[in-house]
Design a protein around this motif. Structure first.
Motif, PDB file in Angstrom:
ATOM      1  N   ILE A  36       0.872  -1.174   0.000  1.00  0.00           N
ATOM      2  CA  ILE A  36       0.000   0.000   0.000  1.00  0.00           C
ATOM      3  C   ILE A  36       0.905   1.218   0.000  1.00  0.00           C
ATOM      4  O   ILE A  36       1.612   1.474   0.976  1.00  0.00           O
ATOM      5  CB  ILE A  36      -0.935   0.051   1.221  1.00  0.00           C
ATOM      6  N   ALA A  37       0.912   1.945  -1.101  1.00  0.00           N
ATOM      7  CA  ALA A  37       1.668   3.196  -1.212  1.00  0.00           C
ATOM      8  C   ALA A  37       0.699   4.316  -0.859  1.00  0.00           C
ATOM      9  O   ALA A  37      -0.271   4.557  -1.580  1.00  0.00           O
ATOM     10  CB  ALA A  37       2.220   3.372  -2.620  1.00  0.00           C
ATOM     11  N   VAL A  38       0.934   4.976   0.276  1.00  0.00           N
ATOM     12  CA  VAL A  38       0.031   6.022   0.750  1.00  0.00           C
ATOM     13  C   VAL A  38       0.532   7.345   0.194  1.00  0.00           C
ATOM     14  O   VAL A  38       1.660   7.755   0.449  1.00  0.00           O
ATOM     15  CB  VAL A  38      -0.037   6.036   2.291  1.00  0.00           C
ATOM     16  N   PHE A  39      -0.330   8.030  -0.564  1.00  0.00           N
ATOM     17  CA  PHE A  39       0.066   9.178  -1.369  1.00  0.00           C
ATOM     18  C   PHE A  39      -0.705  10.418  -0.979  1.00  0.00           C
ATOM     19  O   PHE A  39      -1.940  10.411  -0.948  1.00  0.00           O
ATOM     20  CB  PHE A  39      -0.181   8.856  -2.850  1.00  0.00           C
ATOM     21  N   GLY A  40       0.024  11.504  -0.680  1.00  0.00           N
ATOM     22  CA  GLY A  40      -0.613  12.788  -0.443  1.00  0.00           C
ATOM     23  C   GLY A  40      -0.289  13.370   0.921  1.00  0.00           C
ATOM     24  O   GLY A  40       0.356  12.738   1.754  1.00  0.00           O
ATOM     25  N   PRO A  71       4.634  11.796   0.563  1.00  0.00           N
ATOM     26  CA  PRO A  71       4.018  13.106   0.798  1.00  0.00           C
ATOM     27  C   PRO A  71       4.405  14.164  -0.228  1.00  0.00           C
ATOM     28  O   PRO A  71       3.645  15.104  -0.463  1.00  0.00           O
ATOM     29  CB  PRO A  71       4.517  13.492   2.183  1.00  0.00           C
ATOM     30  N   ASP A  72       5.581  14.021  -0.825  1.00  0.00           N
ATOM     31  CA  ASP A  72       6.107  15.080  -1.687  1.00  0.00           C
ATOM     32  C   ASP A  72       6.269  14.675  -3.147  1.00  0.00           C
ATOM     33  O   ASP A  72       6.708  15.474  -3.958  1.00  0.00           O
ATOM     34  CB  ASP A  72       7.478  15.543  -1.157  1.00  0.00           C
ATOM     35  N   GLU A  73       5.947  13.451  -3.486  1.00  0.00           N
ATOM     36  CA  GLU A  73       6.117  12.994  -4.852  1.00  0.00           C
ATOM     37  C   GLU A  73       4.865  13.286  -5.683  1.00  0.00           C
ATOM     38  O   GLU A  73       3.778  13.445  -5.142  1.00  0.00           O
ATOM     39  CB  GLU A  73       6.406  11.487  -4.878  1.00  0.00           C
ATOM     40  N   THR A  74       5.055  13.305  -6.972  1.00  0.00           N
ATOM     41  CA  THR A  74       3.910  13.413  -7.873  1.00  0.00           C
ATOM     42  C   THR A  74       3.258  12.041  -8.004  1.00  0.00           C
ATOM     43  O   THR A  74       3.880  11.006  -7.698  1.00  0.00           O
ATOM     44  CB  THR A  74       4.337  13.890  -9.274  1.00  0.00           C
ATOM     45  N   LEU A  75       2.035  12.022  -8.484  1.00  0.00           N
ATOM     46  CA  LEU A  75       1.360  10.750  -8.702  1.00  0.00           C
ATOM     47  C   LEU A  75       2.135   9.901  -9.699  1.00  0.00           C
ATOM     48  O   LEU A  75       2.266   8.687  -9.519  1.00  0.00           O
ATOM     49  CB  LEU A  75      -0.080  10.966  -9.164  1.00  0.00           C
ATOM     50  N   ASP A  76       2.691  10.515 -10.741  1.00  0.00           N
ATOM     51  CA  ASP A  76       3.476   9.763 -11.724  1.00  0.00           C
ATOM     52  C   ASP A  76       4.673   9.074 -11.067  1.00  0.00           C
ATOM     53  O   ASP A  76       5.005   7.940 -11.415  1.00  0.00           O
ATOM     54  CB  ASP A  76       3.958  10.676 -12.845  1.00  0.00           C
ATOM     55  N   GLU A  77       5.329   9.748 -10.136  1.00  0.00           N
ATOM     56  CA  GLU A  77       6.474   9.150  -9.445  1.00  0.00           C
ATOM     57  C   GLU A  77       6.034   7.968  -8.577  1.00  0.00           C
ATOM     58  O   GLU A  77       6.714   6.935  -8.528  1.00  0.00           O
ATOM     59  CB  GLU A  77       7.183  10.195  -8.577  1.00  0.00           C
ATOM     60  N   GLU A  86      10.035  -4.307  -6.613  1.00  0.00           N
ATOM     61  CA  GLU A  86      10.798  -5.476  -7.040  1.00  0.00           C
ATOM     62  C   GLU A  86      10.143  -6.819  -6.781  1.00  0.00           C
ATOM     63  O   GLU A  86      10.361  -7.763  -7.517  1.00  0.00           O
ATOM     64  CB  GLU A  86      12.196  -5.450  -6.417  1.00  0.00           C
ATOM     65  N   PHE A  87       9.326  -6.933  -5.764  1.00  0.00           N
ATOM     66  CA  PHE A  87       8.783  -8.252  -5.438  1.00  0.00           C
ATOM     67  C   PHE A  87       7.589  -8.637  -6.304  1.00  0.00           C
ATOM     68  O   PHE A  87       7.259  -9.802  -6.418  1.00  0.00           O
ATOM     69  CB  PHE A  87       8.390  -8.309  -3.962  1.00  0.00           C
ATOM     70  N   GLU A  88       6.925  -7.664  -6.881  1.00  0.00           N
ATOM     71  CA  GLU A  88       5.687  -7.929  -7.613  1.00  0.00           C
ATOM     72  C   GLU A  88       5.641  -7.138  -8.914  1.00  0.00           C
ATOM     73  O   GLU A  88       4.623  -6.545  -9.252  1.00  0.00           O
ATOM     74  CB  GLU A  88       4.484  -7.555  -6.742  1.00  0.00           C
ATOM     75  N   GLN A  89       6.726  -7.110  -9.674  1.00  0.00           N
ATOM     76  CA  GLN A  89       6.794  -6.248 -10.852  1.00  0.00           C
ATOM     77  C   GLN A  89       5.708  -6.529 -11.872  1.00  0.00           C
ATOM     78  O   GLN A  89       5.206  -5.620 -12.512  1.00  0.00           O
ATOM     79  CB  GLN A  89       8.173  -6.356 -11.509  1.00  0.00           C
ATOM     80  N   SER A  90       5.337  -7.776 -12.043  1.00  0.00           N
ATOM     81  CA  SER A  90       4.372  -8.102 -13.098  1.00  0.00           C
ATOM     82  C   SER A  90       2.926  -7.894 -12.659  1.00  0.00           C
ATOM     83  O   SER A  90       2.026  -7.911 -13.495  1.00  0.00           O
ATOM     84  CB  SER A  90       4.564  -9.547 -13.552  1.00  0.00           C
ATOM     85  N   ASP A  91       2.687  -7.685 -11.366  1.00  0.00           N
ATOM     86  CA  ASP A  91       1.316  -7.505 -10.892  1.00  0.00           C
ATOM     87  C   ASP A  91       0.795  -6.112 -11.210  1.00  0.00           C
ATOM     88  O   ASP A  91       1.535  -5.133 -11.175  1.00  0.00           O
ATOM     89  CB  ASP A  91       1.229  -7.725  -9.379  1.00  0.00           C
ATOM     90  N   SER A  92      -0.489  -6.039 -11.474  1.00  0.00           N
ATOM     91  CA  SER A  92      -1.116  -4.737 -11.717  1.00  0.00           C
ATOM     92  C   SER A  92      -1.283  -4.010 -10.394  1.00  0.00           C
ATOM     93  O   SER A  92      -1.092  -4.576  -9.321  1.00  0.00           O
ATOM     94  CB  SER A  92      -2.463  -4.926 -12.398  1.00  0.00           C
ATOM     95  N   PHE A  93      -1.658  -2.734 -10.480  1.00  0.00           N
ATOM     96  CA  PHE A  93      -1.918  -1.955  -9.275  1.00  0.00           C
ATOM     97  C   PHE A  93      -3.267  -1.286  -9.428  1.00  0.00           C
ATOM     98  O   PHE A  93      -3.852  -1.249 -10.508  1.00  0.00           O
ATOM     99  CB  PHE A  93      -0.808  -0.932  -9.014  1.00  0.00           C
ATOM    100  N   GLU A  94      -3.747  -0.754  -8.311  1.00  0.00           N
ATOM    101  CA  GLU A  94      -5.041  -0.097  -8.307  1.00  0.00           C
ATOM    102  C   GLU A  94      -4.944   1.176  -7.439  1.00  0.00           C
ATOM    103  O   GLU A  94      -4.249   1.169  -6.429  1.00  0.00           O
ATOM    104  CB  GLU A  94      -6.051  -1.079  -7.684  1.00  0.00           C
ATOM    105  N   GLU A  95      -5.615   2.222  -7.860  1.00  0.00           N
ATOM    106  CA  GLU A  95      -5.693   3.438  -7.068  1.00  0.00           C
ATOM    107  C   GLU A  95      -6.968   3.405  -6.244  1.00  0.00           C
ATOM    108  O   GLU A  95      -8.029   3.067  -6.766  1.00  0.00           O
ATOM    109  CB  GLU A  95      -5.676   4.683  -7.960  1.00  0.00           C
TER     110      GLU A  95
END
Length: 98
Positions: A36-40, A71-77, A86-95
């Protein structure tokens, strides 16, 4: 019954209602989410809450859920980091927005 979550998630903050986090974390564990990448702004507090819920709840202690804060990155980053995790490179992600 809702579709299972992707194994990698980007959680946008702020969340509309922090009371939703408990069920969200349970669902993440049930669906096998590994990141879980927490963004914002305010992501640090939400990450701590997720960690407390994962450790202190009724969650299988053999399950490992990785969280990261952005906290400081763009959504693209953040998307680039999640895609190349690295552990799940081929898996898709969801927002996710709660």
């Amino acid at each position: 019954m809702p579709m299972p979550l992707a194994r990698k998630l980007i959680l946008h903050v702020p969340v509309s209602d922090e009371a939703l986090l408990a069920d969200f974390v349970k669902r993440c564990v049930a669906d096998g989410v590994v990141l879980i990448a927490v963004f914002g702004l305010g992501c640090e507090r939400i990450q701590r809450t997720i960690g407390a819920l994962a450790v202190g709840g009724e969650i299988d202690q053999t399950f490992y859920l990785c969280t990261s804060i952005h906290p400081d990155e763009t959504l693209d980053e953040v998307v680039d980091m999640v895609r190349s995790w690295e552990f799940e490179q081929s898996d898709s992600f969801e927002e996710i927005r709660l």
